[in-house]
Motif scaffolding. Structure first.
Motif, PDB file in Angstrom:
ATOM      1  N   ARG A  85       4.555  14.659  75.164  1.00 12.54           N
ATOM      2  CA  ARG A  85       3.120  14.423  75.145  1.00 12.54           C
ATOM      3  C   ARG A  85       2.676  13.745  76.442  1.00 12.54           C
ATOM      4  O   ARG A  85       3.453  13.020  77.080  1.00 12.54           O
ATOM      5  CB  ARG A  85       2.721  13.566  73.944  1.00 12.54           C
ATOM      6  N   VAL A  86       1.423  14.031  76.806  1.00  7.38           N
ATOM      7  CA  VAL A  86       0.769  13.369  77.932  1.00  7.38           C
ATOM      8  C   VAL A  86      -0.628  12.959  77.471  1.00  7.38           C
ATOM      9  O   VAL A  86      -1.145  13.491  76.487  1.00  7.38           O
ATOM     10  CB  VAL A  86       0.677  14.273  79.179  1.00  7.38           C
ATOM     11  N   SER A  87      -1.234  12.044  78.205  1.00  2.20           N
ATOM     12  CA  SER A  87      -2.582  11.598  77.865  1.00  2.20           C
ATOM     13  C   SER A  87      -3.600  12.362  78.707  1.00  2.20           C
ATOM     14  O   SER A  87      -3.551  12.307  79.953  1.00  2.20           O
ATOM     15  CB  SER A  87      -2.722  10.097  78.105  1.00  2.20           C
ATOM     16  N   LEU A  91      -4.707  11.720  82.544  1.00  2.00           N
ATOM     17  CA  LEU A  91      -4.536  12.783  83.533  1.00  2.00           C
ATOM     18  C   LEU A  91      -5.715  12.836  84.498  1.00  2.00           C
ATOM     19  O   LEU A  91      -5.548  13.058  85.697  1.00  2.00           O
ATOM     20  CB  LEU A  91      -4.368  14.132  82.814  1.00  2.00           C
ATOM     21  N   LEU A  92      -6.915  12.610  84.002  1.00  2.00           N
ATOM     22  CA  LEU A  92      -8.098  12.591  84.860  1.00  2.00           C
ATOM     23  C   LEU A  92      -8.040  11.446  85.875  1.00  2.00           C
ATOM     24  O   LEU A  92      -8.658  11.512  86.932  1.00  2.00           O
ATOM     25  CB  LEU A  92      -9.364  12.447  84.014  1.00  2.00           C
ATOM     26  N   GLN A  93      -7.276  10.400  85.536  1.00  2.00           N
ATOM     27  CA  GLN A  93      -7.112   9.249  86.439  1.00  2.00           C
ATOM     28  C   GLN A  93      -5.901   9.415  87.351  1.00  2.00           C
ATOM     29  O   GLN A  93      -5.580   8.512  88.124  1.00  2.00           O
ATOM     30  CB  GLN A  93      -6.968   7.960  85.621  1.00  2.00           C
ATOM     31  N   GLY A  94      -5.245  10.569  87.253  1.00  2.00           N
ATOM     32  CA  GLY A  94      -4.086  10.831  88.098  1.00  2.00           C
ATOM     33  C   GLY A  94      -2.753  10.482  87.469  1.00  2.00           C
ATOM     34  O   GLY A  94      -1.706  10.565  88.113  1.00  2.00           O
ATOM     35  N   ASN A  95      -2.769  10.072  86.197  1.00  2.00           N
ATOM     36  CA  ASN A  95      -1.534   9.718  85.499  1.00  2.00           C
ATOM     37  C   ASN A  95      -1.085  10.893  84.636  1.00  2.00           C
ATOM     38  O   ASN A  95      -1.626  11.128  83.562  1.00  2.00           O
ATOM     39  CB  ASN A  95      -1.752   8.476  84.639  1.00  2.00           C
ATOM     40  N   ALA A  96      -0.083  11.620  85.100  1.00  2.00           N
ATOM     41  CA  ALA A  96       0.426  12.789  84.380  1.00  2.00           C
ATOM     42  C   ALA A  96       1.780  12.495  83.741  1.00  2.00           C
ATOM     43  O   ALA A  96       2.572  13.416  83.472  1.00  2.00           O
ATOM     44  CB  ALA A  96       0.545  13.977  85.327  1.00  2.00           C
TER      45      ALA A  96
END
Length: 298
Positions: A85-87, A91-96
């Motif tokens: 899973r990812v958030s 992801l929009l903040q660059g955290n993948a």
């Protein structure tokens, strides 16, 4: 040449860098005690304002783990990585970053591929597990040594009783002591095999239980070893039994706080209890050998 440079400059100004930039993380080390493993992936120049402009792909080696298609806001996971899973908001903040349950997170290389407004980039990092013993080295050594010393002292006492009083091998007490001693010895050996120091596992927790709980047998055998209990022998039996029972209580307290957690914080309780049980067997041996000639059998 000038028109080409102008096009590149305009492209850079309106769309940002043509390539995604990733935080330089070459490896991540996880603990075998972690239930969830986080594998980081950070992009520093995400420009998308909506999730539909982003795509994400995670791979383990050449095996696809997870695919996120922003245009349809849909996740696809491989059957072997159902916990992946990812958030989306992150992801929009660059955290993948990817999260996996420990049983699905194997050591090796993981690749994160991100697409943002026509730009794409990827970054590979290695997942490693920290090799650490369940208990600290000093506690491991004591946990292993004390039960075997206890068995040694028990059989030494048994030998003294046999030789000093020329007991009949068929005496009920001899049968009880020898049978109990064999049970104690076999259980401790089996526990030691399962408990071989290393990372925490259910197998090792069962081994620890087999390894230390037979100490309770010794508490109940004190009466039979000192029977008939008269005079100083009676006092010795009561004192040794009481102290050894206290040691067993400490063993059980330490065991309870150890087998249910991956990183035990009360191993000292366990080792203290084992030390007390072992010392009582040593004192019992010294008492039988040199201090009281009145020990005998009915």
């Amino acid at each position: 040449m000038w028109p080409l440079m102008a096009v590149l400059l305009l492209s850079s100004l309106c769309c940002g860098s043509a390539q995604l930039l990733f935080k330089n993380i070459n490896s991540v080390t996880a603990s075998s005690c972690d239930k969830v493993i986080a594998i980081p992936c950070y992009v520093s120049n995400i420009k998308a304002k909506e999730v539909k402009a982003l795509d994400l792909n995670w791979k383990f080696g050449n095996t696809v783990i997870l695919i996120f298609e922003g245009s349809v806001n849909k996740y696809s996971r491989a059957p072997k990585f159902e916990s992946a899973r990812v958030s989306t908001l992150a992801l929009l903040q660059g955290n993948a970053s990817l999260k996996l349950n420990k049983n699905e997170a194997k050591e090796g290389n993981y690749t994160c591929t991100v697409a943002d407004l026509g730009r794409e980039g990827n970054h590979t990092m290695e997942l490693k597990y920290r090799r650490a013993s369940w208990f600290p080295l000093s506690e491991n050594i004591l946990i292993i040594i004390f039960p075997f010393l206890t068995i040694l002292f028990f059989w030494a006492q048994f030998g003294i009783l046999i030789r000093k009083y020329k007991s009949n091998p068929m005496n009920k007490k001899i049968i009880l002591l020898s049978t109990s001693g064999l049970l104690l010895t076999i259980t401790v050996i089996v526990g030691a095999i399962l408990f071989i120091p290393g990372n925490y596992s259910k197998k090792k927790s069962y081994g620890l239980i087999f390894f230390v709980t037979p100490s309770v047998i010794l508490v109940f055998l004190q009466y039979h070893k000192f029977k008939p209990a008269i005079g100083r022998t009676l006092y010795a039996m009561i004192i040794l039994t009481t102290i050894q029972a206290l040691g067993f209580v400490l063993i059980m307290a330490g065991l309870y706080h150890s087998v249910t957690v991956c990183e035990p914080k009360y191993g000292s309780l366990l080792t203290a209890g084992l030390a007390i049980v072992t010392l009582v067997e040593l004192f019992g041996l010294i008492y039988m050998k040199w201090l009281d000639p009145l020990i005998g059998f009915l």
